[in-house]
Design an enzyme around this catalytic site. Structure first.
Site, PDB file in Angstrom:
ATOM      1  N   GLY A  74     -20.265  84.768 151.312  1.00 45.09           N
ATOM      2  CA  GLY A  74     -20.394  86.136 150.846  1.00 45.09           C
ATOM      3  C   GLY A  74     -20.708  87.134 151.938  1.00 45.09           C
ATOM      4  N   THR A  75     -21.537  86.747 152.903  1.00 46.74           N
ATOM      5  CA  THR A  75     -21.890  87.674 153.974  1.00 46.74           C
ATOM      6  C   THR A  75     -20.683  88.015 154.835  1.00 46.74           C
ATOM      7  OG1 THR A  75     -24.218  87.023 154.053  1.00 46.74           O
ATOM      8  CG2 THR A  75     -23.287  87.961 156.067  1.00 46.74           C
ATOM      9  N   ASN A 154     -28.406  90.785 142.518  1.00 44.34           N
ATOM     10  CA  ASN A 154     -28.832  89.408 142.724  1.00 44.34           C
ATOM     11  C   ASN A 154     -30.288  89.164 142.336  1.00 44.34           C
ATOM     12  OD1 ASN A 154     -28.895  91.177 145.141  1.00 44.34           O
ATOM     13  ND2 ASN A 154     -30.093  89.536 146.042  1.00 44.34           N
ATOM     14  N   GLN A 182     -22.527  87.714 142.587  1.00 49.79           N
ATOM     15  CA  GLN A 182     -23.342  87.257 141.463  1.00 49.79           C
ATOM     16  C   GLN A 182     -22.588  87.300 140.143  1.00 49.79           C
ATOM     17  OE1 GLN A 182     -26.258  85.819 141.534  1.00 49.79           O
ATOM     18  NE2 GLN A 182     -26.696  86.133 143.713  1.00 49.79           N
ATOM     19  N   SER A 202     -18.512  84.365 146.618  1.00 49.41           N
ATOM     20  CA  SER A 202     -19.079  83.215 147.321  1.00 49.41           C
ATOM     21  C   SER A 202     -19.157  82.050 146.354  1.00 49.41           C
ATOM     22  CB  SER A 202     -20.473  83.547 147.864  1.00 49.41           C
ATOM     23  OG  SER A 202     -20.961  82.482 148.654  1.00 49.41           O
ATOM     24  N   ALA A 203     -18.627  80.891 146.753  1.00 48.64           N
ATOM     25  CA  ALA A 203     -18.458  79.764 145.835  1.00 48.64           C
ATOM     26  C   ALA A 203     -19.769  79.158 145.366  1.00 48.64           C
ATOM     27  CB  ALA A 203     -17.594  78.690 146.497  1.00 48.64           C
ATOM     28  N   HIS A 204     -20.793  79.149 146.220  1.00 47.76           N
ATOM     29  CA  HIS A 204     -21.989  78.381 145.886  1.00 47.76           C
ATOM     30  C   HIS A 204     -22.865  79.033 144.829  1.00 47.76           C
ATOM     31  CE1 HIS A 204     -24.018  81.112 148.732  1.00 47.76           C
ATOM     32  NE2 HIS A 204     -25.167  80.677 148.247  1.00 47.76           N
ATOM     33  N   THR A 241      -9.494  77.681 161.950  1.00 47.50           N
ATOM     34  CA  THR A 241      -8.998  76.590 161.118  1.00 47.50           C
ATOM     35  C   THR A 241      -9.698  76.580 159.767  1.00 47.50           C
ATOM     36  OG1 THR A 241      -8.573  75.264 163.083  1.00 47.50           O
ATOM     37  CG2 THR A 241      -8.717  74.088 160.989  1.00 47.50           C
ATOM     38  N   CYS A 328     -32.309  85.651 150.998  1.00 46.48           N
ATOM     39  CA  CYS A 328     -31.672  85.908 152.293  1.00 46.48           C
ATOM     40  C   CYS A 328     -32.643  86.546 153.289  1.00 46.48           C
ATOM     41  CB  CYS A 328     -30.448  86.799 152.098  1.00 46.48           C
ATOM     42  SG  CYS A 328     -29.225  86.068 151.002  1.00 46.48           S
TER      43      CYS A 328
END
Length: 389
Positions: A74-75, A154, A182, A202-204, A241, A328
């Site tokens: 996300g950042t 968030n 979020q 962001s996936a997590h 990559t 964060c």
């Protein structure tokens, strides 16, 4: 001696546990060899995995697959989107200012690639919603600029009036970025309704792996300049990559989140049970943004006189993981800039705790939280039980 109960995780806003299906597909992908930029069979297989995941993430956003660029999280996604330099229909465009709300994530508060002098902060009201009149006053006479407003906060879960902000940005000729980190998996993502030029993910946050995110543009004809340059990966929009296994996991998590998009009632019911229980224990409990539209999984609350720092330790000793504000800030517990912007007094803001539920949260988890809370209150400030609302 009784066996200790299993730990309970109620910090999904910081990062959700990896979904089993995501773990399985990642292990399979890790077993393969091949650089997705190579033309041989191994490389083509890796490329196919990436493109399949790209389609899944695009479906989550209602976008075309070629609009999705994978980044490290996300950042980086926000840093990429917050650029004064864009390409619009093949022509370079320089955006003059960054207009952002006062309650954005720290990665947006830094301003991305905009100079400090070019950043304008727009206030929010007591419920944490951006002041639309103040935003209009700021942007109406400005040269073409970037407006950045998060979909949902968030810390508090408060949802912003994105359709109104997007319409305003379009009316006055500005570009619009939505930090949807979020929001994904917790509310519908509708770039068309929001009139957003770019959103970030962001996936997590919803059961995918850490270290993978995405920049999603409304049109590939209007894109921010790359942050990471080098090779031609990601259609020349992000050099380096690709992390194939993480991207595959992101895709599976996006598919599951989309499937569960209409199942948020369960989380809303758990949140209502939690907040009713909190007020039963301590009638003076303050629920931040209680009257606003909020995410179904998020509750940010405080009890006057019970400091967040000591409450976090007490919960941890009970085997329950919660948090105080954003995750964060290097693990530090400090006064939230979000609550400060909402006009919350410092003494109360220092008591703020956040519960973030998610895909594996159960009713039993909330009941155990509510069983532990009276014990914690009685240890830290028993008088809080008798404070009036």
């Amino acid at each position: 001696m009784p066996r200790p109960s299993a730990p309970i995780y109620l910090d999904h806003n910081a990062g959700a546990p990896l979904r089993p299906a995501v773990r399985e597909c990642m292990i399979e992908a890790l077993g393969d060899t091949g650089n997705a930029s190579s033309v041989h069979a191994h490389g083509r297989k890796a490329r196919a995995r990436i493109e399949e995941a790209r389609e899944k993430v695009a479906r989550l956003c209602g976008a075309r697959s070629r609009a999705v660029t994978f980044v490290s999280g996300g950042t980086e996604a926000n840093m990429t989107a917050l650029s004064p330099s864009w390409q619009d229909q093949g022509a370079p465009v320089y955006l003059d200012k960054l207009f952002r709300s006062a309650i954005e994530h720290p990665s947006v508060v830094t301003g991305g690639r905009f100079a400090v002098a070019d950043q304008i902060v727009v206030p929010v009201d007591r419920e944490g919603r951006i002041e639309l009149n103040a935003l209009e006053e700021a942007v109406k006479d400005a040269d073409p600029s970037l407006v950045s407003v998060m979909a949902a906060n968030n810390e508090t879960g408060i949802v912003q009036p994105l359709a109104e902000v997007g319409k305003m940005a379009r009316t006055y000729g500005h570009f619009f970025h939505v930090d949807a980190v979020q929001a994904a998996g917790r509310m519908p993502i509708d770039m068309e309704a929001w009139q957003a030029d770019v959103i970030t993910l962001s996936a997590h946050k919803f059961g995918g792996p850490q270290g993978i995110g995405a920049v999603v543009v409304k049109s590939t004809a209007r894109v921010p300049s790359p942050l990471m340059v080098g090779g031609g990966q990601e259609n020349w929009r992000r050099g380096g990559t690709e992390n194939v296994a993480a991207i595959v996991g992101f895709g599976v998590a996006a598919d599951l989140a989309l499937e569960e998009a209409d199942q948020t009632r369960h989380l809303s019911e758990l949140k209502a049970r939690l907040e009713n229980g909190l007020k039963t224990v301590c009638p003076a409990t303050v629920i931040f943004g209680e009257k606003a539209d909020r995410l179904p999984n998020t509750s940010c609350f405080a009890v006057p006189g019970i400091a967040a720092e000591t409450a976090l330790i007490a919960f941890d000793l009970e085997g329950i993981s919660v948090s105080s504000g954003s995750a964060c800030s290097s693990g530090k517990v400090s006064v939230s800039h979000v609550l400060t912007a909402m006009g919350i007094e410092e003494d109360l803001a220092r008591c703020a705790l956040r519960v973030g539920m998610g895909w594996n949260t159960t009713e039993a988890d909330i009941e155990r939280f509510l069983e532990a809370w009276p014990r914690i209150v009685d240890r830290l400030n028993p008088d809080a039980r008798h404070q009036a609302a």
